[in-house]
Design an enzyme around this catalytic site. Structure first.
Site, PDB file in Angstrom:
ATOM      1  N   GLU A  50       0.825  -1.212   0.000  1.00 51.76           N
ATOM      2  CA  GLU A  50       0.000   0.000   0.000  1.00 51.76           C
ATOM      3  C   GLU A  50       0.859   1.261   0.000  1.00 51.76           C
ATOM      4  O   GLU A  50       0.468   2.277  -0.585  1.00 51.76           O
ATOM      5  CB  GLU A  50      -0.930   0.013   1.224  1.00 51.76           C
ATOM      6  CG  GLU A  50      -2.038  -1.031   1.181  1.00 51.76           C
ATOM      7  CD  GLU A  50      -1.657  -2.359   1.812  1.00 51.76           C
ATOM      8  OE1 GLU A  50      -2.528  -3.249   1.925  1.00 51.76           O
ATOM      9  OE2 GLU A  50      -0.470  -2.497   2.195  1.00 51.76           O
TER      10      GLU A  50
ATOM     11  N   LYS B 201     -17.946  -1.485   4.073  1.00 47.97           N
ATOM     12  CA  LYS B 201     -18.200  -2.537   3.092  1.00 47.97           C
ATOM     13  C   LYS B 201     -19.669  -2.605   2.677  1.00 47.97           C
ATOM     14  O   LYS B 201     -19.979  -2.807   1.486  1.00 47.97           O
ATOM     15  CB  LYS B 201     -17.740  -3.886   3.651  1.00 47.97           C
ATOM     16  CG  LYS B 201     -17.746  -5.001   2.612  1.00 47.97           C
ATOM     17  CD  LYS B 201     -17.070  -6.260   3.138  1.00 47.97           C
ATOM     18  CE  LYS B 201     -17.007  -7.337   2.050  1.00 47.97           C
ATOM     19  NZ  LYS B 201     -16.295  -8.561   2.507  1.00 47.97           N
TER      20      LYS B 201
ATOM     21  N   PHE C 107     -12.686  -7.437  12.885  1.00 45.34           N
ATOM     22  CA  PHE C 107     -11.493  -7.847  12.150  1.00 45.34           C
ATOM     23  C   PHE C 107     -11.099  -6.775  11.132  1.00 45.34           C
ATOM     24  O   PHE C 107     -11.916  -6.326  10.342  1.00 45.34           O
ATOM     25  CB  PHE C 107     -11.748  -9.178  11.444  1.00 45.34           C
ATOM     26  CG  PHE C 107     -10.587  -9.656  10.618  1.00 45.34           C
ATOM     27  CD1 PHE C 107      -9.400 -10.050  11.214  1.00 45.34           C
ATOM     28  CD2 PHE C 107     -10.678  -9.701   9.235  1.00 45.34           C
ATOM     29  CE1 PHE C 107      -8.320 -10.485  10.462  1.00 45.34           C
ATOM     30  CE2 PHE C 107      -9.611 -10.139   8.461  1.00 45.34           C
ATOM     31  CZ  PHE C 107      -8.429 -10.531   9.077  1.00 45.34           C
ATOM     32  N   GLN C 108      -9.855  -6.362  11.188  1.00 43.99           N
ATOM     33  CA  GLN C 108      -9.272  -5.342  10.302  1.00 43.99           C
ATOM     34  C   GLN C 108     -10.037  -4.022  10.371  1.00 43.99           C
ATOM     35  O   GLN C 108     -10.216  -3.332   9.366  1.00 43.99           O
ATOM     36  CB  GLN C 108      -9.194  -5.843   8.856  1.00 43.99           C
ATOM     37  CG  GLN C 108      -8.149  -6.945   8.677  1.00 43.99           C
ATOM     38  CD  GLN C 108      -7.841  -7.266   7.234  1.00 43.99           C
ATOM     39  OE1 GLN C 108      -8.657  -7.067   6.352  1.00 43.99           O
ATOM     40  NE2 GLN C 108      -6.643  -7.790   6.983  1.00 43.99           N
TER      41      GLN C 108
ATOM     42  N   MET D 284      23.369  10.055   5.092  1.00 41.87           N
ATOM     43  CA  MET D 284      23.139  11.324   5.774  1.00 41.87           C
ATOM     44  C   MET D 284      23.254  11.161   7.286  1.00 41.87           C
ATOM     45  O   MET D 284      23.759  12.058   7.982  1.00 41.87           O
ATOM     46  CB  MET D 284      21.770  11.895   5.397  1.00 41.87           C
ATOM     47  CG  MET D 284      21.559  13.324   5.861  1.00 41.87           C
ATOM     48  SD  MET D 284      22.746  14.503   5.139  1.00 41.87           S
ATOM     49  CE  MET D 284      21.943  14.887   3.586  1.00 41.87           C
TER      50      MET D 284
END
Length: 581
Positions: free
Chosen positions: A71, A183, A133-134, A492
């Site tokens: 993602e 959903k 869930f999620q 760096m």
């Protein structure tokens, strides 16, 4: 011409068909609305909460969907697409970890004012707040790093929400807007009614500045003996680069461009002084510190530009042009505030601005500084210097590539030694400094401009954060040319530990990194390696001539530092100029 007209007619017919009111699902409404907003490319990664959306995409061909491998790769690619094209970048992810994996990219876009619409799935409305869930409160998590967030509870609201989101993202001070779709909302059937108007109470950005404030700036220019223009990313985002060029040409004011402003003004112009700040040019920093008038145009006085605020531009009257009134006076006290769109402000100013006649001696002084102290480094015949590599890439691309970078030493060398002459050719993470940004953002830039050469300059550290996106370059034949400046260390961090922390090197060794040539080949991408100048040029030319994606690993000197450098707590005229210091 017949084919073009046929294509145009076909596109118009598609749009008209998509506008047709009918009962469809929330997912179909989303896809139709994206097309009606002009979306041509979406980057995403499916999961449970967005399965209805992806099911609606099955056989859908009205925009291109790129399946990334993470993602974070999706949102950085959408970011690169937006910066390179000027259009709104779009990405999609599922709920929970899919959404939270976008957070770094959302913050990156927010800090750099990049227009994006970020679409996430969520659990069904009946499950919100149950730790399902999620499930993650992504609207809450991202509240400080978005212009606005929507949690859509009815499919009928989607056309309005999507239209508003694109309007918010791409007007005023641009930035990311998040749309969270549960959903069950994506599955819900409702009558689709396209929305073409926006009515957002309280959101009315000032575009046209007040003329009396412009007049005050014009008068200040007439009186100034040591004027300087500081131009930032706002010039690029507003499309005001031509107006800026006219303003500088008419006024004769020396100009410096920030990291995100590179390309807003041609680097070859005699009035351009380079980049200011921590790793800026001697000329730009000395000019700011000795100026009596500093005109900031679309720049927000970031700490990397100003150094120690108390000693910044101590003799200057400050003019600040910005679309965001919150930025004016936030860091640097402003004498002449001008709130408005940069392009519009410059169009108004250009009607009256005249040559800064009192600044002739100042322009001569600037020219002397430029000649005496340009960017420089000690070249080597035995070691490959990263600065030379960037110069070589500039030479072989004739300065016409879109260049993206990751974050670190290579980013600064690219900013210093690749010369940009047009806007939207430089894509880098400025405000947030996001490692992992460089390579996927190049994919987005290449999708936006398939006709141009896109070069992704990376360090060996940052490249490993999103290297998996090599897969989509190979699968989709996205011909990004990847240059890895491999110094086997977090460069760096090593530089700071050397100069600031008395050579106490702590956890910076990148030994055990992969063979980047083999890694590229494992993904089906052409790979090259070079450790001297002859190999480097030959490998780069071969990579450029290769029709698909290519990776070139340049094995460069481990201990090389970026100079000039202004250390923390110093004013920008207190510069370390090289290794001898």
């Amino acid at each position: 011409m017949v084919a073009q007209n046929a294509t145009l007619k076909s596109k118009e017919e598609i749009i008209e068909k998509l506008k047709k009111p009918e009962v469809i699902s929330g997912s179909e409404i989303l896809l139709r609305s994206l097309v009606l907003e002009g979306v041509e490319c979406v980057f995403g990664y499916p999961g449970g909460a967005v399965l209805y959306i992806y099911d609606a995409m099955h056989g859908f061909s009205d925009f291109n969907h790129v399946l990334t491998r993470h993602e974070q790769g999706a949102i950085h690619a959408a970011d690169g697409y937006a910066r390179a094209s000027g259009k709104v970048g779009v990405c999609i992810a599922t709920s929970g970890p899919g959404a939270t994996n976008l957070v770094t990219g959302i913050a990156t876009a927010y800090m750099d004012s990049v227009p994006m619409v970020v679409i996430t799935g969520n659990v069904a409305t009946t499950l919100i707040g149950t730790d399902a869930f999620q499930e993650a409160d992504i609207t809450g998590i991202t509240m400080p790093i978005t212009k606005h967030s929507y949690l859509v509870r009815k499919a009928a609201d989607l056309p309005r929400v999507i239209h508003e989101a694109f309007h918010l993202a791409n007007t005023g001070r641009k930035g990311p807007v998040l749309i969270d779709i549960p959903k069950d909302v994506s599955a819900e059937l409702t009558m689709f009614q396209p929305v073409t108007e926006v009515n957002l109470r309280g959101y009315n950005p000032t575009v046209t500045p007040k003329k009396p404030q412009i007049d005050k700036m014009i008068k200040a220019i007439e009186e100034a003996e040591r004027p300087v223009v500081l131009a930032g990313g706002g010039v690029v985002y507003s499309g005001g680069h031509e107006e800026l060029f006219e303003f500088i040409t008419k006024s004769g004011i020396p100009i410096t461009t920030t990291l995100l402003g590179l390309g807003a003004f041609p680097s070859g112009n005699e009035l351009w002084m380079g980049m200011p700040g921590m790793h800026g040019t001697w000329t730009a920093n000395m000019a700011i510190q000795n100026s009596d008038l500093l005109i900031s145009i679309g720049a927000r006085f970031d700490d990397r530009v100003t150094g120690k605020l108390k000693g910044f531009a101590p003799h200057a009257k400050i003019v600040h042009i910005d679309i965001d009134p919150a930025e004016i006076g936030k860091n640097v006290p402003t004498d002449i505030p001008i709130v408005g769109d940069v392009k519009t402000a410059l169009q108004i100013a250009n009607k009256d601005v005249k040559w800064a006649a009192k600044a002739d001696a100042w322009r001569e002084k600037i020219a002397t500084w430029k000649a005496e102290k340009p960017y420089s480094y000690t070249d080597s015949d035995t070691e490959l210097k990263p600065q030379w590599v960037v110069e070589m890439i500039h030479e072989e691309t004739k300065g016409e590539a879109i260049v993206t970078t990751d974050v670190g030493q290579h980013q600064m060398w690219a900013a210093q030694y690749y010369k940009f002459n047009q806007p939207r050719s430089w894509v880098t993470s400025g405000g947030l400094g996001t490692m992992g940004f460089g390579f996927p953002s190049a994919i987005g830039a290449q999708m936006a401009h398939p006709e141009r050469t896109v070069v992704s300059i990376n360090g060996d550290g940052g490249m490993q954060m999103c290297a998996q996106e090599l897969a989509i370059c190979a699968i989709n034949n996205i011909p990004v040319k990847v240059a890895i400046l491999n110094n086997q260390v977090l460069g760096m961090v090593r530089q700071w530990q050397e100069l600031i922390y008395d050579n106490r090197y702590s956890h910076i060794d990148l030994a055990g990194s992969p063979d980047f040539v083999k890694l590229a080949e494992a993904y089906g991408v052409k790979g090259f390696r070079a450790s001297n100048k002859e190999e480097a040029r030959a490998a780069w030319i071969e990579a450029m001539n290769h029709p698909g994606p290519a990776v070139v690993e340049f094995v460069v000197r481990k201990g090389e530092n970026v100079y000039p450098m202004v250390t923390q707590g110093s004013t920008i005229d207190q510069m370390l100029m090289g290794d001898e210091e």
